[in-house]
Design a protein around this motif. Sequence first.
Motif, PDB file in Angstrom:
ATOM      1  N   ASP A 226       0.715   1.079  -9.552  1.00  0.00           N
ATOM      2  CA  ASP A 226      -0.591   0.426  -9.703  1.00  0.00           C
ATOM      3  C   ASP A 226      -1.134  -0.038  -8.360  1.00  0.00           C
ATOM      4  OD1 ASP A 226      -0.568   0.825 -12.417  1.00  0.00           O
ATOM      5  OD2 ASP A 226       0.106  -1.192 -12.928  1.00  0.00           O
ATOM      6  N   LEU A 227      -0.250  -0.515  -7.474  1.00  0.00           N
ATOM      7  CA  LEU A 227      -0.696  -0.963  -6.151  1.00  0.00           C
ATOM      8  C   LEU A 227      -1.262   0.189  -5.334  1.00  0.00           C
ATOM      9  CD1 LEU A 227       2.221  -3.376  -5.122  1.00  0.00           C
ATOM     10  CD2 LEU A 227      -0.098  -4.021  -5.803  1.00  0.00           C
ATOM     11  N   LEU A 228      -0.786   1.406  -5.614  1.00  0.00           N
ATOM     12  CA  LEU A 228      -1.273   2.578  -4.882  1.00  0.00           C
ATOM     13  C   LEU A 228      -2.615   3.063  -5.387  1.00  0.00           C
ATOM     14  CD1 LEU A 228       2.012   4.645  -4.454  1.00  0.00           C
ATOM     15  CD2 LEU A 228       0.610   3.686  -2.628  1.00  0.00           C
ATOM     16  N   ASP A 229      -2.944   2.716  -6.614  1.00  0.00           N
ATOM     17  CA  ASP A 229      -4.215   3.158  -7.188  1.00  0.00           C
ATOM     18  C   ASP A 229      -5.360   2.589  -6.356  1.00  0.00           C
ATOM     19  OD1 ASP A 229      -6.590   3.384  -8.878  1.00  0.00           O
ATOM     20  OD2 ASP A 229      -5.182   3.942 -10.460  1.00  0.00           O
ATOM     21  N   VAL A 230      -6.245   3.461  -5.918  1.00  0.00           N
ATOM     22  CA  VAL A 230      -7.337   3.024  -5.043  1.00  0.00           C
ATOM     23  C   VAL A 230      -8.210   1.961  -5.705  1.00  0.00           C
ATOM     24  CG1 VAL A 230      -7.441   5.145  -3.687  1.00  0.00           C
ATOM     25  CG2 VAL A 230      -8.724   4.996  -5.824  1.00  0.00           C
ATOM     26  N   GLY A 231      -8.208   1.930  -7.028  1.00  0.00           N
ATOM     27  CA  GLY A 231      -9.028   0.960  -7.742  1.00  0.00           C
ATOM     28  C   GLY A 231      -8.545  -0.470  -7.612  1.00  0.00           C
ATOM     29  N   SER A 235      -4.368  -3.532   0.349  1.00  0.00           N
ATOM     30  CA  SER A 235      -4.488  -3.294   1.790  1.00  0.00           C
ATOM     31  C   SER A 235      -3.625  -2.098   2.182  1.00  0.00           C
ATOM     32  CB  SER A 235      -4.028  -4.530   2.571  1.00  0.00           C
ATOM     33  OG  SER A 235      -2.615  -4.694   2.470  1.00  0.00           O
ATOM     34  N   GLU A 236      -3.888  -1.555   3.373  1.00  0.00           N
ATOM     35  CA  GLU A 236      -3.116  -0.400   3.843  1.00  0.00           C
ATOM     36  C   GLU A 236      -1.631  -0.732   3.952  1.00  0.00           C
ATOM     37  OE1 GLU A 236      -3.841   2.785   4.343  1.00  0.00           O
ATOM     38  OE2 GLU A 236      -5.848   2.384   3.587  1.00  0.00           O
ATOM     39  N   ARG A 237      -1.339  -1.948   4.388  1.00  0.00           N
ATOM     40  CA  ARG A 237       0.075  -2.323   4.528  1.00  0.00           C
ATOM     41  C   ARG A 237       0.753  -2.399   3.167  1.00  0.00           C
ATOM     42  NH1 ARG A 237       2.625  -8.000   6.435  1.00  0.00           N
ATOM     43  NH2 ARG A 237       4.800  -7.377   6.321  1.00  0.00           N
ATOM     44  N   ILE A 238       0.068  -2.936   2.170  1.00  0.00           N
ATOM     45  CA  ILE A 238       0.654  -3.006   0.825  1.00  0.00           C
ATOM     46  C   ILE A 238       0.912  -1.599   0.302  1.00  0.00           C
ATOM     47  CG2 ILE A 238       0.182  -3.618  -1.594  1.00  0.00           C
ATOM     48  CD1 ILE A 238      -1.301  -6.087  -0.539  1.00  0.00           C
ATOM     49  N   LYS A 239      -0.041  -0.701   0.512  1.00  0.00           N
ATOM     50  CA  LYS A 239       0.136   0.676   0.035  1.00  0.00           C
ATOM     51  C   LYS A 239       1.293   1.374   0.767  1.00  0.00           C
ATOM     52  CE  LYS A 239      -4.350   1.709   0.253  1.00  0.00           C
ATOM     53  NZ  LYS A 239      -5.638   2.451   0.139  1.00  0.00           N
ATOM     54  N   GLU A 240       1.414   1.130   2.062  1.00  0.00           N
ATOM     55  CA  GLU A 240       2.534   1.712   2.800  1.00  0.00           C
ATOM     56  C   GLU A 240       3.867   1.177   2.281  1.00  0.00           C
ATOM     57  OE1 GLU A 240       2.655   2.038   6.981  1.00  0.00           O
ATOM     58  OE2 GLU A 240       0.533   2.528   7.204  1.00  0.00           O
ATOM     59  N   VAL A 269      -1.708   9.000  -6.774  1.00  0.00           N
ATOM     60  CA  VAL A 269      -1.562  10.134  -5.852  1.00  0.00           C
ATOM     61  C   VAL A 269      -2.628  10.053  -4.766  1.00  0.00           C
ATOM     62  CG1 VAL A 269      -1.683  12.643  -5.643  1.00  0.00           C
ATOM     63  CG2 VAL A 269      -0.483  11.610  -7.583  1.00  0.00           C
ATOM     64  N   GLU A 270      -3.824   9.650  -5.173  1.00  0.00           N
ATOM     65  CA  GLU A 270      -4.903   9.486  -4.193  1.00  0.00           C
ATOM     66  C   GLU A 270      -4.547   8.392  -3.193  1.00  0.00           C
ATOM     67  OE1 GLU A 270      -9.726   8.587  -4.106  1.00  0.00           O
ATOM     68  OE2 GLU A 270      -8.714   8.998  -6.010  1.00  0.00           O
ATOM     69  N   GLY A 271      -3.880   7.348  -3.700  1.00  0.00           N
ATOM     70  CA  GLY A 271      -3.439   6.269  -2.818  1.00  0.00           C
ATOM     71  C   GLY A 271      -2.415   6.739  -1.812  1.00  0.00           C
ATOM     72  N   ILE A 272      -1.500   7.601  -2.244  1.00  0.00           N
ATOM     73  CA  ILE A 272      -0.503   8.154  -1.318  1.00  0.00           C
ATOM     74  C   ILE A 272      -1.200   8.993  -0.254  1.00  0.00           C
ATOM     75  CG2 ILE A 272       1.542   9.596  -1.076  1.00  0.00           C
ATOM     76  CD1 ILE A 272       2.196   9.010  -3.999  1.00  0.00           C
ATOM     77  N   ARG A 273      -2.169   9.799  -0.691  1.00  0.00           N
ATOM     78  CA  ARG A 273      -2.907  10.641   0.266  1.00  0.00           C
ATOM     79  C   ARG A 273      -3.647   9.777   1.289  1.00  0.00           C
ATOM     80  NH1 ARG A 273      -4.201  14.308  -4.332  1.00  0.00           N
ATOM     81  NH2 ARG A 273      -2.850  16.127  -4.078  1.00  0.00           N
ATOM     82  N   ASP A 274      -4.116   8.625   0.838  1.00  0.00           N
ATOM     83  CA  ASP A 274      -4.804   7.712   1.755  1.00  0.00           C
ATOM     84  C   ASP A 274      -3.834   7.214   2.827  1.00  0.00           C
ATOM     85  OD1 ASP A 274      -7.110   5.902   2.489  1.00  0.00           O
ATOM     86  OD2 ASP A 274      -5.606   4.386   2.013  1.00  0.00           O
ATOM     87  N   VAL A 275      -2.588   6.930   2.420  1.00  0.00           N
ATOM     88  CA  VAL A 275      -1.569   6.502   3.383  1.00  0.00           C
ATOM     89  C   VAL A 275      -1.255   7.631   4.356  1.00  0.00           C
ATOM     90  CG1 VAL A 275       0.859   5.829   3.645  1.00  0.00           C
ATOM     91  CG2 VAL A 275      -0.537   4.771   1.865  1.00  0.00           C
ATOM     92  N   VAL A 276      -1.169   8.857   3.834  1.00  0.00           N
ATOM     93  CA  VAL A 276      -0.901  10.019   4.686  1.00  0.00           C
ATOM     94  C   VAL A 276      -2.006  10.202   5.725  1.00  0.00           C
ATOM     95  CG1 VAL A 276      -0.701  12.543   4.720  1.00  0.00           C
ATOM     96  CG2 VAL A 276       0.493  11.217   2.961  1.00  0.00           C
TER      97      VAL A 276
END
Length: 305
Positions: A226-231, A235-240, A269-276
Amino acid sequence: MEVKRMTARLLVTKLGSVSEVTRSEALAELRLMTKHDAESRLIVAEAGAIPYLEETLYSSSHDSQDNAAAILLNISISSRAALMSTRGLLDAISHVLRHHATNSSPFAVQSSAATLHSLLVDDSYRPLIGAKRDILYSLIEIIKRPNSPPRSVKDALKALFGIALFPPNRASLIGLGAVAALFSMVLKDGRVGILEDATAVIAQIAGCEESEREFWKVSGAKVLVDLLDVGTGSSERIKENAVGALLNLVRCGGGGAVKEVTGMGPGAVEGIRDVVENGSAKGKSKGIELLKIVESGAKEWDFAV
């Protein structure tokens, strides 16, 4: 330099005075000295201050306890070995942390946790501090307590992160209830800085075999997804951190962890791509690896660390 040594020796001598006023004045001066003059920190330690400061952590005077804890924190920046070689120092720090909700002053608790974090920069001290279960327990209790001051929580999280950097410590933290406490913070605390520090600890403790069952109990993988979901606006650090935690969970867990991670929805998955695309070099590397696992279905993935 010699003047500084003479001043330090004089002040340390006063720490042994029978007069509480004299001791208090010396503590205040040493605190200022070690705060503003980095060179003086080792000098104060060599003058024999640490045993007195350690003893003062047990004081019922909050002013004295505050000053002693602050001086120890200042010394830890430059002279970690001097602190760790002092018998009983970790026990004194444990005493302050253990009484965080009763007799210890909030500032002394914060300084003591921050001192641990400073000591844990040296990886050789991580096994020693991690073996002190009373310290681990107290740090977890600080983050569990609803009305712990925010600064105490943040310093406790930083200390827990340093402890978790040594892999054998992770099972100890899990056994003391760290997983439930950390995920409770993620679900209930909206402060970005706290969430970043909490997820950083989660990412570390996910890296052991014992993590899978405990994460399952609190729906940990789902929370991280859920934290990775762009919605969610993480923050970028939380997603990482969420990416790192899920990756460690897959590496160290069994089939259940793999199934949960590979079943992530499109938002995650979109959130992971954002981290990438936008993360740090380390975050990008972990994101790429996690994305491969998700996209391959992990059927024949090699999860070697």
